[in-house]
Design an enzyme around this catalytic site. Structure first.
Site: not given
Ligand SMILES: [Zn+2]
Length: 340
Positions: A72, A139, A171, A201, A279
């Protein structure tokens, strides 16, 4: 610990595909939750371990979003970043290109300059205190559309922190065509950043072609479906475009149905340069060392083979040549003197 696992644990490594918020381990989440005790995230370590036990992709999204909700202010960002580096140091990760999504923080009201200052402070401290060199990939969260892309490109190009080396796109892929982000990648590339989008992916090889032609990808995040297209595999091999392979993540998100059927072996057999990555490690119940162990099993590697895989990541990273040479030497020395 089996010999190969202990070799991997001590091996100096570079990681090229790992997400900032997705690297928040239960320990880090507990620290963040203690700063914001009003949220749904348990602060008790045992309850937190249960909260983190991967059940399915929907659960992953739930955990991910509740961690996002704990970030936050700029101090949360700094703490998260530095503590992620501490977890990396414990695995002998010497260098990481961490995928950071500034839009998630700025849309929650953290000013862009404060966000950038927080990650840069953590980067400098991690390098001097922990011996971990961090670089950033900013990203675009694809699901947030063109406004997020615009904001990400603006922050990347206008603020351009010292540690920033690349520009990415994450995403969902389904219903989020890569080509629509071309103007933002063009801008980032013109500002000197490398192009490293996720592609292939959860969709087929055409998405990878789009990432190459539209977004001028220099490496591909995942690229799991590349093996469905022999012409694409040949292209990747010929142009030395590496794939950032994340085996356990692919299993967790059902990009592959079974680890033993992961296409990494086909990629390597086709001459494609692969790197091994984690990842969103704690959220998928893994870490980089585990991913190297998985890859070693799937590719039937001995310590020399594992060291070669580690050097792939160094070779196709965006560190300068001096730093590459230093880390390669470190890997070679470790491998030559290791007694299993
Ligand atoms: Zn990734």
């Amino acid at each position: 610990m089996p010999a190969l696992d202990s070799f991997i644990a001590g091996l100096p490594k570079a990681e090229l595909h790992v997400h900032h918020v997705g690297s928040a381990s239960p320990r880090i989440v507990a620290e963040l939750a203690a700063r914001h005790p009003d949220g749904p995230v348990p602060t008790d370590p045992e309850a937190l371990a249960d909260f983190f036990t991967f059940r399915d992709f929907a659960h992953f999204v739930e955990v991910y979003l509740s961690v996002v909700d704990l970030i936050r202010d700029a101090e949360d960002v700094r703490l998260l970043t530095y503590e992620v580096a501490r977890d990396m140091a414990r695995q002998n990760i010497r260098y990481a290109e961490l995928t950071v999504t500034p839009y998630s923080s700025t849309r929650r009201g953290i000013p862009d300059a404060a966000f950038v200052e927080a990650i840069e402070d953590a980067r400098k401290a991690a390098e001097s205190e922990l011996g971990v060199v961090l670089r950033w990939c900013f990203d675009i969260p694809g699901e947030a559309g063109l406004a997020a892309a615009e904001e990400t490109a603006r922050i990347a190009c206008d603020l351009k922190p010292e540690g920033l080396v690349s520009f990415g796109l994450g995403g969902p892929e389904i219903g989020v065509p890569r080509g629509q982000f071309k103007p933002f990648f063009d801008r980032a590339i013109a500002a000197g950043l490398h192009s490293v989008p996720h592609a292939g992916e959860t969709t087929g090889p055409q998405t990878i072609w789009d990432a190459l032609t539209e977004l001028r990808a220099e490496r591909i995040g995942h690229g799991t479906s590349a093996t469905q297209d022999p012409r694409l595999l040949a292209h990747l091999a010929e142009h030395r475009i590496p794939l950032e392979v994340c085996p356990t993540s692919n299993l967790a998100t059902r990009a592959v149905t079974d680890l033993d059927r992961h296409p990494i072996k086909e990629m390597v057999s086709a001459g494609v340069l692969v790197t091994v990555n984690s990842d969103d490690p704690p959220m998928f119940g893994t870490d980089l060392n585990t991913e190297y162990a998985v890859a070693a099993r799937l590719l039937d590697l001995d310590p020399q083979g594992i060291a070669a895989l580690a050097k792939n990541a160094v070779d196709v990273s965006f560190m300068d040549e001096t730093a590459k040479a230093r880390l390669r030497t470190e890997i070679d020395t470790y491998t030559a003197t290791w007694r299993g």
